[in-house]
Design an enzyme around this catalytic site. Sequence first.
Site, PDB file in Angstrom:
ATOM      1  N   SER A   1     -42.976  38.720  10.360  1.00 53.30           N
ATOM      2  CA  SER A   1     -42.365  37.659  10.148  1.00 53.30           C
ATOM      3  C   SER A   1     -43.239  36.355  10.509  1.00 53.30           C
ATOM      4  CB  SER A   1     -41.301  37.412  10.912  1.00 53.30           C
ATOM      5  OG  SER A   1     -41.248  37.257  12.204  1.00 53.30           O
TER       6      SER A   1
ATOM      7  N   LYS B   1     -41.232  33.789  17.544  1.00 48.76           N
ATOM      8  CA  LYS B   1     -40.889  32.684  16.351  1.00 48.76           C
ATOM      9  C   LYS B   1     -41.484  31.317  16.660  1.00 48.76           C
ATOM     10  CE  LYS B   1     -38.394  35.455  13.434  1.00 48.76           C
ATOM     11  NZ  LYS B   1     -39.032  36.619  13.905  1.00 48.76           N
TER      12      LYS B   1
END
Length: 147
Positions: free
Chosen positions: A68, A105
């Site tokens: 990701s 993230k």
Amino acid sequence: MKLKKINGLTLFNPEETQDSGALFFDAGISAGYPSPTEDFSNQHYLSLDKELVKNKQSTFYAKVSGQSMIGAGLDDNDLLVIDRSLEPANNKIAVCFLDGEFTVKRLRVDVDGIWLKPENPNYPIIRVTEDNNFVIWGIVTNVIKKV
């Protein structure tokens, strides 16, 4: 280095030793056209912990799992250096605990809330709400890659 597993995340805590360090040649290795051979007499020992860890008591390592964050240069199995003493802020890359799972993230913080933004278009942006069990564990300061 101490190894600890928590909820699927492997954490590595740095331990400084007296003999830590590897031989370092302070000569610059050309990544362009080959340069004439230089004398490697300007050498000393370099500790990556001393170079990468600013706050020893609040720093830990963790491995990336997944794809990701590939747009930010974080690939599967890269080793992250994470500092828990740094303030979370907009656009920083953070290791977070969200609803029972760890994730890494980019933080997006504004007056409307907090979002966890992946750096891969195949993954959705996650909006953090009051209903989430959410903790920012630390801010990523460096990444160590294998080639």
